[in-house]
Write a protein that holds these residues in place. Structure first.
Motif, PDB file in Angstrom:
ATOM      1  N   SER A  26       0.847  -1.195   0.000  1.00  0.00           N
ATOM      2  CA  SER A  26       0.000   0.000   0.000  1.00  0.00           C
ATOM      3  C   SER A  26       0.875   1.235   0.000  1.00  0.00           C
ATOM      4  CB  SER A  26      -0.904   0.007   1.240  1.00  0.00           C
ATOM      5  OG  SER A  26      -0.115   0.189   2.398  1.00  0.00           O
ATOM      6  N   ASP A  27       0.230   2.388  -0.067  1.00  0.00           N
ATOM      7  CA  ASP A  27       0.983   3.628   0.083  1.00  0.00           C
ATOM      8  C   ASP A  27       1.262   3.853   1.570  1.00  0.00           C
ATOM      9  OD1 ASP A  27      -1.369   4.595   1.214  1.00  0.00           O
ATOM     10  OD2 ASP A  27      -1.943   5.732  -0.549  1.00  0.00           O
ATOM     11  N   GLN A  28       1.831   4.993   1.901  1.00  0.00           N
ATOM     12  CA  GLN A  28       2.196   5.266   3.287  1.00  0.00           C
ATOM     13  C   GLN A  28       1.143   6.089   4.013  1.00  0.00           C
ATOM     14  OE1 GLN A  28       6.180   6.685   3.827  1.00  0.00           O
ATOM     15  NE2 GLN A  28       7.035   5.168   2.465  1.00  0.00           N
ATOM     16  N   GLY A  29      -0.106   5.888   3.661  1.00  0.00           N
ATOM     17  CA  GLY A  29      -1.197   6.572   4.347  1.00  0.00           C
ATOM     18  C   GLY A  29      -1.229   6.209   5.822  1.00  0.00           C
ATOM     19  N   PHE A  30      -1.750   7.120   6.633  1.00  0.00           N
ATOM     20  CA  PHE A  30      -1.737   6.921   8.091  1.00  0.00           C
ATOM     21  C   PHE A  30      -2.414   5.628   8.508  1.00  0.00           C
ATOM     22  CE2 PHE A  30      -5.868   8.746   7.420  1.00  0.00           C
ATOM     23  CZ  PHE A  30      -6.660   8.148   8.375  1.00  0.00           C
ATOM     24  N   GLN A  31      -3.468   5.230   7.788  1.00  0.00           N
ATOM     25  CA  GLN A  31      -4.184   4.022   8.195  1.00  0.00           C
ATOM     26  C   GLN A  31      -3.346   2.768   7.974  1.00  0.00           C
ATOM     27  OE1 GLN A  31      -4.485   5.892   5.474  1.00  0.00           O
ATOM     28  NE2 GLN A  31      -6.531   5.612   4.646  1.00  0.00           N
ATOM     29  N   TYR A  32      -2.485   2.770   6.956  1.00  0.00           N
ATOM     30  CA  TYR A  32      -1.676   1.587   6.652  1.00  0.00           C
ATOM     31  C   TYR A  32      -0.372   1.531   7.446  1.00  0.00           C
ATOM     32  CZ  TYR A  32      -4.951   1.907   2.857  1.00  0.00           C
ATOM     33  OH  TYR A  32      -6.102   2.031   2.124  1.00  0.00           O
ATOM     34  N   THR A  33       0.035   2.646   8.002  1.00  0.00           N
ATOM     35  CA  THR A  33       1.266   2.674   8.799  1.00  0.00           C
ATOM     36  C   THR A  33       0.976   2.714  10.300  1.00  0.00           C
ATOM     37  OG1 THR A  33       1.386   5.083   8.591  1.00  0.00           O
ATOM     38  CG2 THR A  33       2.616   3.776   6.972  1.00  0.00           C
ATOM     39  N   SER A  34      -0.301   2.703  10.673  1.00  0.00           N
ATOM     40  CA  SER A  34      -0.653   2.773  12.095  1.00  0.00           C
ATOM     41  C   SER A  34      -0.292   1.474  12.819  1.00  0.00           C
ATOM     42  CB  SER A  34      -2.152   3.046  12.264  1.00  0.00           C
ATOM     43  OG  SER A  34      -2.894   1.899  11.896  1.00  0.00           O
ATOM     44  N   LYS A  35      -0.048   1.585  14.096  1.00  0.00           N
ATOM     45  CA  LYS A  35       0.269   0.413  14.915  1.00  0.00           C
ATOM     46  C   LYS A  35      -0.892  -0.574  14.936  1.00  0.00           C
ATOM     47  CE  LYS A  35       3.577   2.666  17.919  1.00  0.00           C
ATOM     48  NZ  LYS A  35       3.906   3.090  19.279  1.00  0.00           N
ATOM     49  N   GLN A  36      -2.129  -0.072  15.010  1.00  0.00           N
ATOM     50  CA  GLN A  36      -3.296  -0.948  15.058  1.00  0.00           C
ATOM     51  C   GLN A  36      -3.431  -1.768  13.778  1.00  0.00           C
ATOM     52  OE1 GLN A  36      -3.472   2.404  15.430  1.00  0.00           O
ATOM     53  NE2 GLN A  36      -4.777   2.960  17.141  1.00  0.00           N
ATOM     54  N   PHE A  37      -3.241  -1.124  12.637  1.00  0.00           N
ATOM     55  CA  PHE A  37      -3.381  -1.820  11.362  1.00  0.00           C
ATOM     56  C   PHE A  37      -2.294  -2.873  11.213  1.00  0.00           C
ATOM     57  CE2 PHE A  37      -2.962  -2.340   6.747  1.00  0.00           C
ATOM     58  CZ  PHE A  37      -4.276  -2.612   6.418  1.00  0.00           C
ATOM     59  N   ASN A  38      -1.063  -2.532  11.558  1.00  0.00           N
ATOM     60  CA  ASN A  38       0.035  -3.482  11.431  1.00  0.00           C
ATOM     61  C   ASN A  38      -0.075  -4.619  12.435  1.00  0.00           C
ATOM     62  OD1 ASN A  38       2.147  -2.715   9.282  1.00  0.00           O
ATOM     63  ND2 ASN A  38       1.408  -0.777  10.129  1.00  0.00           N
ATOM     64  N   ARG A  39      -0.666  -4.356  13.596  1.00  0.00           N
ATOM     65  CA  ARG A  39      -0.941  -5.427  14.553  1.00  0.00           C
ATOM     66  C   ARG A  39      -1.948  -6.407  13.953  1.00  0.00           C
ATOM     67  NH1 ARG A  39      -3.346  -2.766  18.785  1.00  0.00           N
ATOM     68  NH2 ARG A  39      -1.357  -1.744  19.069  1.00  0.00           N
ATOM     69  N   LYS A  40      -2.964  -5.868  13.287  1.00  0.00           N
ATOM     70  CA  LYS A  40      -3.971  -6.729  12.661  1.00  0.00           C
ATOM     71  C   LYS A  40      -3.342  -7.555  11.537  1.00  0.00           C
ATOM     72  CE  LYS A  40      -8.667  -6.855  11.111  1.00  0.00           C
ATOM     73  NZ  LYS A  40      -9.888  -6.426  11.719  1.00  0.00           N
ATOM     74  N   LEU A  41      -2.467  -6.948  10.752  1.00  0.00           N
ATOM     75  CA  LEU A  41      -1.782  -7.693   9.704  1.00  0.00           C
ATOM     76  C   LEU A  41      -1.019  -8.873  10.293  1.00  0.00           C
ATOM     77  CD1 LEU A  41      -0.264  -4.953   7.352  1.00  0.00           C
ATOM     78  CD2 LEU A  41      -2.294  -6.347   6.959  1.00  0.00           C
ATOM     79  N   ARG A  42      -0.283  -8.632  11.365  1.00  0.00           N
ATOM     80  CA  ARG A  42       0.482  -9.711  12.005  1.00  0.00           C
ATOM     81  C   ARG A  42      -0.437 -10.804  12.528  1.00  0.00           C
ATOM     82  NH1 ARG A  42       3.268  -5.323  13.897  1.00  0.00           N
ATOM     83  NH2 ARG A  42       2.319  -5.463  15.951  1.00  0.00           N
ATOM     84  N   GLN A  43      -1.564 -10.424  13.124  1.00  0.00           N
ATOM     85  CA  GLN A  43      -2.514 -11.410  13.638  1.00  0.00           C
ATOM     86  C   GLN A  43      -3.062 -12.292  12.522  1.00  0.00           C
ATOM     87  OE1 GLN A  43      -5.387  -8.903  15.554  1.00  0.00           O
ATOM     88  NE2 GLN A  43      -4.251  -8.820  17.484  1.00  0.00           N
ATOM     89  N   LEU A  44      -3.199 -11.716  11.335  1.00  0.00           N
ATOM     90  CA  LEU A  44      -3.707 -12.457  10.184  1.00  0.00           C
ATOM     91  C   LEU A  44      -2.602 -13.214   9.452  1.00  0.00           C
ATOM     92  CD1 LEU A  44      -6.166  -9.768   8.777  1.00  0.00           C
ATOM     93  CD2 LEU A  44      -6.764 -11.861  10.004  1.00  0.00           C
TER      94      LEU A  44
END
Length: 77
Positions: free
Chosen positions: A35-53
């Motif tokens: 993705s691009d470097q938008g705030f939603q894709y670089t946020s800790k919450q989003f990256n935590r969800k990626l790792r969980q998945l």
């Protein structure tokens, strides 16, 4: 493109909802989400969800728009 979702807002909830819809149809283990470097894709919450998945997030370096040009063109329509 594997999944898409429409929203009136481009916020963190929108990004999470798209992942939730995607995982209903695809096994996300070892998938790379670029993705691009938008705030939603670089946020800790989003990256935590990626790792969980079991996913890995990928972003191009700043100012490098060419690798996103085809998808940006699609979104402009």
């Amino acid at each position: 493109m594997v999944a898409w979702h429409l929203s009136e807002r481009n916020d963190l909830a929108f990004a999470h909802e798209t992942l939730d819809r995607l995982r209903q149809h695809v096994n996300l283990r070892s998938v790379i989400l670029h993705s691009d470097q938008g705030f939603q894709y670089t946020s800790k919450q989003f990256n935590r969800k990626l790792r969980q998945l079991g996913m890995l997030g990928s972003h191009s370096r700043r100012g490098n728009f060419l690798n996103n040009a085809c998808i940006e063109s699609l979104f402009s329509h």
